[in-house]
Scaffold this motif. Structure first.
Motif, PDB file in Angstrom:
ATOM      1  N   HIS A   4       0.857  -1.189   0.000  1.00 61.80           N
ATOM      2  CA  HIS A   4       0.000   0.000   0.000  1.00 61.80           C
ATOM      3  C   HIS A   4       0.890   1.234   0.000  1.00 61.80           C
ATOM      4  O   HIS A   4       1.856   1.320   0.757  1.00 61.80           O
ATOM      5  N   GLU A  48       4.723  -3.989  -8.045  1.00 66.05           N
ATOM      6  CA  GLU A  48       3.935  -5.013  -8.738  1.00 66.05           C
ATOM      7  C   GLU A  48       4.830  -5.889  -9.611  1.00 66.05           C
ATOM      8  O   GLU A  48       4.569  -7.088  -9.766  1.00 66.05           O
ATOM      9  N   LEU A 104       4.647   2.036  -7.352  1.00 61.04           N
ATOM     10  CA  LEU A 104       3.708   0.922  -7.390  1.00 61.04           C
ATOM     11  C   LEU A 104       4.036  -0.025  -8.540  1.00 61.04           C
ATOM     12  O   LEU A 104       3.946  -1.259  -8.399  1.00 61.04           O
ATOM     13  N   GLU A 128      -1.457  -4.747  -4.803  1.00 59.66           N
ATOM     14  CA  GLU A 128      -1.882  -3.526  -4.114  1.00 59.66           C
ATOM     15  C   GLU A 128      -3.141  -3.768  -3.285  1.00 59.66           C
ATOM     16  O   GLU A 128      -4.053  -4.472  -3.705  1.00 59.66           O
TER      17      GLU A 128
END
Length: 473
Positions: free
Chosen positions: A38, A59, A55, A65
């Motif tokens: 997060h 990933e 992010l 997420e």
């Protein structure tokens, strides 16, 4: 040499991502579920863009997420423009400490502008020892490498760069919207406004190679993007430090050649650098939006001098008129600080006068607050809080009247809206933006998201419109 460094650094970071992917896979197998992450983002659009990159890297490593902070890796991308932003981060960290006590495997990271302050880092090291990773604004591309160091050493990793000339962009990014995207064209700031900490934490101006920018946007368009927001602390300074100098206006001309790109926005220009060439682009381009965010900060020439803004009230108003003469339907928005040290009632009324003369569509208004580390924080004649609040209230009233006047002028017209999503309060409606950045809500479904559709603006509601989709010819 720079291109070689760029490719080498990107390649190196992908190797670290691959190593971390194996680590994440092993941890997932032990726990019997995917590892979650997060990111909480504080601050400006450049921070939001940085968070998309962070992010994307997470990933790529195999993290999934999640919407809340009960995650296996929590990262705060911090802002430090105002000191209360720092206090928010400390408050969040107190909350995370309790979560981590229940989940010892949890990793916590801090990055962004706040981490560029030595005293902040010292405080975290002394008072928040449960934090695992600290890095700043200049090396976010190293996330995978720093996480590898963290899990290998099982100790707090701190990696803060005071400045850099490196620009590493060729890494994963997870966009918030599939149809629009921010694109960094430059980093840092050379202006040193007396109230602003940004040059101290973001470093000096450095521009990206125009070919790299164009290539990135071409790839985004191939992936479905039809609107880009060009980002920089002062986009008007773009290109000055390139080996082959290029102006911001010239860059816009290159970007508008990209087939499939429908809209181009930019944020933020400084009034002192806005050129006649840029005004000409605004007037003639079919893709550059007719919206200019032109921060005034104050309407008083004396306060502007103390702010180190390098323009007067008269010069600012002349610039507005010059733009309006070339682009009659232009929409202006601005930033205003109320209660800067030494601001008198007469100075404040000069600001009100500017708002009335420019007729902004909207204003981002801020109550001045001391920012430690800036010249303004130690200036004499700090304005009493009750006086600032009274002026702020009065200014908001004038801004509201200006916005209402502007928004009413388009009622009844049919204009193109880029649909951004289903309405938050009524799922039978969708929400989108006009080229002047004003919001429009109208009946429709999620199949319209990402499309530009003609809408009749039926009713003005302060800062937005209620409309209905125009009948196809």
């Amino acid at each position: 040499m720079e291109d070689l460094l760029y490719k080498t650094e990107s390649h190196k970071q992908y190797e670290y991502m691959a190593q971390m992917k194996e680590w994440v896979k092993l941890q997932s197998e032990k726990m019997g579920r995917p590892l979650t992450c997060h990111i909480t983002t504080f601050g400006c659009q450049m921070n939001a863009k940085d968070s998309e990159k962070l992010l994307g890297i997470l990933e790529e490593m195999g993290y999934v997420e999640t919407e809340d902070e009960n995650a296996d890796f929590v990262l705060f991308n911090t802002c430090t423009v105002r000191e209360n932003a720092n206090l928010k981060v400390y408050g969040h960290l107190g909350h995370l400490k309790k979560i981590k006590q229940k989940n010892p495997h949890m990793l916590i990271g801090l990055c962004g502008c706040m981490m560029q302050e030595k005293l902040v880092v010292q405080k975290i090291q002394e008072s928040y020892k449960f934090v695992d990773l600290i890095f700043g604004t200049h090396n976010i591309f190293k996330l995978a490498e720093l996480m590898k160091q963290c899990v290998d050493s099982r100790s707090m990793i701190v990696d803060i760069w005071q400045d850099t000339d490196q620009i590493v962009e060729d890494l994963p990014s997870e966009r918030k919207f599939r149809f629009k995207c921010g694109v960094n064209i430059m980093y840092g700031c050379n202006n040193f406004c007396s109230y602003c900490i940004v040059p101290y934490v973001r470093g000096r101006e450095r521009s990206r190679n125009p070919k790299d920018i164009v290539r990135e946007i071409e790839n985004l368009v191939a992936d479905g993007v039809i609107e880009v927001m060009l980002l920089g602390q002062n986009v008007n300074s773009y290109g000055k430090n390139l080996e082959e100098p290029m102006t911001f206006a010239q860059l816009l001309r290159e970007i508008e050649k990209i087939e499939g790109l429908e809209r181009i926005r930019f944020m933020t220009p400084h009034p002192k650098d806005l050129s006649d060439d840029l005004i000409e682009v605004l007037a003639t381009s079919e893709k550059v939006c007719n919206h200019v965010h032109l921060p005034v900060q104050s309407g008083s020439s004396e306060i502007l001098r103390k702010m180190n803004r390098h323009y007067t009230k008269e010069q600012y108003l002349a610039l507005v008129e010059k733009i309006r003469a070339k682009v009659p339907n232009v929409s202006f928005t601005t930033d205003i600080i109320v209660g800067f040290p030494g601001e008198t009632e007469e100075d404040f009324l000069e600001t009100v006068d500017v708002v009335k003369k420019v007729n902004y569509d909207s204003c981002y208004t801020f109550i001045y607050s001391k920012r430690t580390g800036t010249p303004a924080a130690t200036m004499d004649n700090q304005v009493p809080e009750d006086v600032i609040k009274d002026r702020f209230r009065r200014l908001l009233k004038v801004v509201g009247e200006s916005s209402k006047k502007n928004i009413n002028r388009y009622v009844g017209q049919t204009m193109e809206v880029l649909v951004e999503g289903v309405n938050d309060h009524d799922d039978s409606m969708v929400t989108g933006r006009l080229t002047n950045n004003v919001l429009v809500h109208f009946p429709g479904g999620e199949e319209l998201i990402g499309k530009i559709v003609p809408v009749v603006l039926k009713e003005a509601k302060g800062f937005y419109y209620i409309g209905e989709r125009a009948q196809e010819a």
